[in-house]
Design an enzyme around this catalytic site. Sequence first.
Site, mmCIF file in Angstrom:
data_model
loop_
_atom_site.group_PDB
_atom_site.id
_atom_site.type_symbol
_atom_site.label_atom_id
_atom_site.label_comp_id
_atom_site.label_asym_id
_atom_site.label_seq_id
_atom_site.Cartn_x
_atom_site.Cartn_y
_atom_site.Cartn_z
ATOM 1 N N LYS A 68 0.806 -1.228 0.000
ATOM 2 C CA LYS A 68 0.000 0.000 0.000
ATOM 3 C C LYS A 68 0.842 1.283 0.000
ATOM 4 C CE LYS A 68 -4.057 -1.874 2.395
ATOM 5 N NZ LYS A 68 -5.034 -1.605 3.463
ATOM 6 N N ASP A 104 -10.119 2.638 2.827
ATOM 7 C CA ASP A 104 -10.201 2.018 4.163
ATOM 8 C C ASP A 104 -10.982 2.899 5.146
ATOM 9 O OD1 ASP A 104 -8.841 -0.314 3.512
ATOM 10 O OD2 ASP A 104 -6.883 0.554 3.949
#
Length: 285
Positions: A68, A104
């Site tokens: 990420k 997220d």
Amino acid sequence: MADTLNAFVTGYPIGHSRSPLIHGHWLKSYGLNGSYRAIGVAPENFSDFVKGIRQSGFVGGNVTIPHKEAAFGLVCKRDAAAEEIGAVNTLWFEEGELWGGNTDAYGFAANLDALSAGWDKGRNALVLGAGGASRAIVYALKQRGFTEVRIVNRTLDRAQELAHRFGPGISAHPWRAIPELIPDANLVVNTTSLGMEGKSEQQMDLSNADGDALVTDIVYVPLETPLLRAARARGLKVVDGLGMLLHQAAPGFERWFGKRPAVTSELRELVLADMAKPVAGGQAR
Ligand code: ATR
């Protein structure tokens, strides 16, 4: 017939990912001409993989651990959430340029919106952990108007770094401060891997928590973590972490396949059934 739209999830390892199950369910439910598959890419090959996404025929995909942060540095443009969180979990193209977003924080908030409406009326949150996952949660809490976010972490430095990153109203505390911080918290969030299957039991005394506090965990294996079990025993509201996984997937699906998918109880049951399946070695995954 229109070309198939192809998307992926990449991580390393990637075998554990339930994203193909989630996106596959949506593709089938909406009768869309698309594919979504898991591709394991080792860290040393990740940059080449990203450069080749277009040529490989993909319209975009998801990025998970450990890529990420690397993805953050490889995209042309980033959305505001990715910029603030410092990590990218969703890739797509716009006018020929590769974009990176982070869903997220959205997934976390959308799950609580769905299962505990009004959760964001509170102002004081206690966040356990200061890793990558915690950054997305702290960002979500700031976005949703929490003015006092207390981050506790085993390694105080990391909590301080995070508090500094997000500025006023966000403070760092050592793990031992939890008993003093609990009574003020409207929301308690665990972002640490403590309580995950195979890790040691998390001891958390919630006896002096506010009776209206909401307790949630972003870990979803096991579904009921030791923290959630303690909260339930104490009569507090609890929300498990599985819904965050389902909700964070929705914005990417819409970008690639053009349809905003619904997070339904049918989807949740599908993932739960998969989690209950035995794998080699006899354990559920
Ligand atoms: P993630 O991206 O999932 O957040 P991470 O960046 O490795 O993963 O962060 C893991 C978090 O779990 C950290 O807050 C970590 O605490 P440290 O910063 O002190 O390492 C926390 N954590 C992991 N194991 C722990 C343990 N046994 N006790 C307390 N905290 C733990």
